[in-house]
Enzyme design. Structure first.
Site, PDB file in Angstrom:
ATOM      1  CG  HIS A  76     -60.157  97.158  64.482  1.00 48.11           C
ATOM      2  ND1 HIS A  76     -60.754  97.507  63.298  1.00 48.11           N
ATOM      3  CD2 HIS A  76     -61.121  96.582  65.239  1.00 48.11           C
ATOM      4  CE1 HIS A  76     -62.035  97.139  63.334  1.00 48.11           C
ATOM      5  NE2 HIS A  76     -62.284  96.583  64.496  1.00 48.11           N
ATOM      6  CD  GLU A  97     -67.069  99.086  73.204  1.00 43.22           C
ATOM      7  OE1 GLU A  97     -66.616  98.004  72.776  1.00 43.22           O
ATOM      8  OE2 GLU A  97     -68.084  99.655  72.723  1.00 43.22           O
TER       9      GLU A  97
END
Length: 556
Positions: A355, A286
């Site tokens: 998450h 990322e």
């Protein structure tokens, strides 16, 4: 102030019912013996068994249980009667999902006997004794089993198993009386910050009792006969496709966005239409591809950076905040960074704490960013188009559970130049008794609650923020001036959350119009539990909104 943080309640229970037994500490105890003079005690962390005299239950401090042992009943060999345990102080019944042992099996201490289920929890019931399973009194799949009802028999000797072939629940004796439960109105709360004892401030402000929406505020249009149904997934996908066709500077980059068509199929078909030069599959890095995106935006391209979840965007936070958000100001307006960071935000279903976090409050606190959080398909499509065309970096927060949800959309929404202006909220329903302010998935919960409250004569105005930065202060204040009561609803944590900022704005600009304190409904102040049943306990529900709304308008 009541707290909906269920972990506090669990800790209190463990402290209250801590048992010292045979020189060692154990978290909890439960055993229904053949003797009717004994009662049971259970704590929801570990299944253990012990005899607790009835008089001991009256003691407020630590209990000393008697030594565990098998007991005898007339006509049957020495045995233990295993009762249906209580997984919480308010539980009165449950079900057995599955038995892990069968009659005649040898049991050792610590062996799992069965799975216990309620609508709020699931737990394995384990044995604290060695022996043999002599009888199963309640078969797997049975529902509405009262707490304390006998469910199985354990004996010491294998030779005694046959003696219990005709043993029934009646032979085990009546189940003990269920523990007293709290009244619904006084029960411990979860996933909500509220004041249960609200007192209205009399004659504050000037009531503006009208069911008409204030001027210059968008109101959701009724579903027309020419409306079509569109999923949020297709709304975002079509918006990106049309903007990529409109402007060849727009490209997509992220993990699995190309060959795999996107982790949630949001980028479906884009690689086939625009090719690998405009749809880039990246490694799991990322920080790397977000940095490339920021650099390309400064050079004049318009990247759409997809994070598989915004939880993973924390790896790229330096590029989002220190590069994308701050460069326009630090360069005195010479370097623009027109780009979109998009992906699912907040809880999904059983995906764990890493998450499930909602980052709305994080990003909306950063100058230089614009932050969007759509709810409906029409908003998702119009906001995505506006985000791609905007000259500034935009954080576009989606919700995984909304991707497959269908919404009616107007013909105008399907136009290739349909835009939803940034910084403008939308009234999803118009009312004059209470304002509910929300965004993303919680808008749907708020509207369901509004329907229930409408049947009770409570008129609710639901504001869909759509844009979190900049907030539509005008829409919020005008609604508060009309309804005089406000509730905010979000899935994120209450501390320093979106509701906190909304409360501050209302106190600053509309304090004199409030007839009651602003109420915040939010997620529980804990990392998101992995278990689905606990996850539901940690998130706001329609029932939460309805209950607090009744309190706010003094309809308890």
């Amino acid at each position: 102030m009541a707290s909906r943080i269920f972990t506090r309640r669990a800790v209190c229970l463990l402290r209250q019912f801590h048992i010292v037994e045979n020189g060692r500490s154990t978290s909890c105890g439960i055993l229904q013996h053949a003797s009717a003079a004994q009662q049971t005690l259970f704590s929801s962390q570990v299944h253990t068994f012990s005899r607790i005299p009835a008089t001991a239950l009256q003691q407020p401090a630590t209990f000393l249980s008697s030594k565990r042992s098998f007991s005898a009943a007339s006509a049957f060999p020495t045995h233990e009667v295993l009762p249906m345990p209580s997984l919480s102080p308010t539980m009165t019944q449950g079900s057995i999902a599955a038995w892990k042992m069968k009659v005649g099996d040898k049991i050792s201490a610590g062996d799992i006997l069965c799975d216990i289920q309620t609508d709020k929890a699931t737990m394995e019931m384990e044995s604290m004794e060695d022996g043999y399973l002599a009888k199963i009194l309640v078969e797997a799949g049975s529902d509405e089993i009262a707490v304390g009802q006998a469910v199985a028999i354990i004996v010491e000797n294998e030779a005694d198993v046959a003696a219990f072939a005709n043993f029934t629940s009646a032979d085990a004796g009546a189940a003990p009386a269920a523990p007293p439960t709290e009244a619904p109105g006084n029960s411990a709360t979860r996933a909500v910050t509220e004041r249960p004892d609200l007192r209205a401030t009399v004659n504050q402000g000037t009531p503006l009792r009208t069911s008409r929406a204030p001027a210059n505020v968008e109101v959701a249009a009724p579903v027309g006969p020419d409306s079509k149904m569109l999923t949020v997934r297709d709304a975002i996908n079509s918006a990106m496709e049309e903007e990529m066709a409109r402007d060849d500077k727009v490209y997509v980059m992220g993990e699995e966005v190309g060959e795999y068509q996107g982790a949630y199929k949001i980028t479906r078909g884009l690689l086939q239409k625009f090719g690998p030069q405009r749809v880039y599959d990246t490694p799991i890095t990322e920080a790397g591809f977000a940095g490339i995106g920021v650099g390309s935006a400064m050079a004049g391209l318009k990247p759409i950076i997809e994070f598989m979840t915004f939880n993973f965007a924390m790896q790229a936070i330096d590029h989002i905040i220190n590069s994308a958000a701050k460069t326009l100001y630090m360069s005195a307006g010479q370097i623009q960074c027109s780009m979109v960071f998009r992906g699912p935000n907040g809880a999904a279903a059983g995906v764990g704490a890493q998450h499930s976090q909602c980052f709305a409050a994080w990003y909306m606190s950063v100058p230089g960013l614009k932050v969007l959080a759509p709810w409906s398909a029409e908003d998702a499509r119009g906001l995505m188009k506006s985000a791609i065309r905007d000259p500034d970096p935009v954080v576009y927060l989606e919700n995984e559970l909304l991707y497959g949800e269908e919404f009616p959309v107007s013909p105008a929404c399907l136009d290739k130049d349909f835009l939803v202006p940034l910084g403008k909220a939308k009234l999803e329903s118009v009312g004059d008794d209470l304002t509910i302010i929300s965004f993303s998935k919680c808008v749907g919960l708020s509207l369901k609650a509004a329907e229930i409250l409408a049947a009770e004569g409570i008129s609710v105005e639901v504001i869909n923020l759509r844009t979190l930065r900049p907030l539509d202060r005008s829409c919020i204040i005008q609604s508060v001036e009309k309804t005089n009561r406000v509730m905010t609803v979000e899935e994120g944590w209450p501390s320093c959350g979106v509701g906190s900022e909304l409360s501050a704005i209302i106190m600053e600009d509309a304090f004199d119009y409030l007839d009651a304190p602003v109420e915040r409904i939010a997620g529980a102040e804990i990392p998101m539990p992995y278990a689905v049943n606990l996850e539901k306990q940690a998130l706001p529900t329609v029932d939460d909104i309805v209950r607090v709304a009744r309190t706010l308008v003094n309809r308890v």
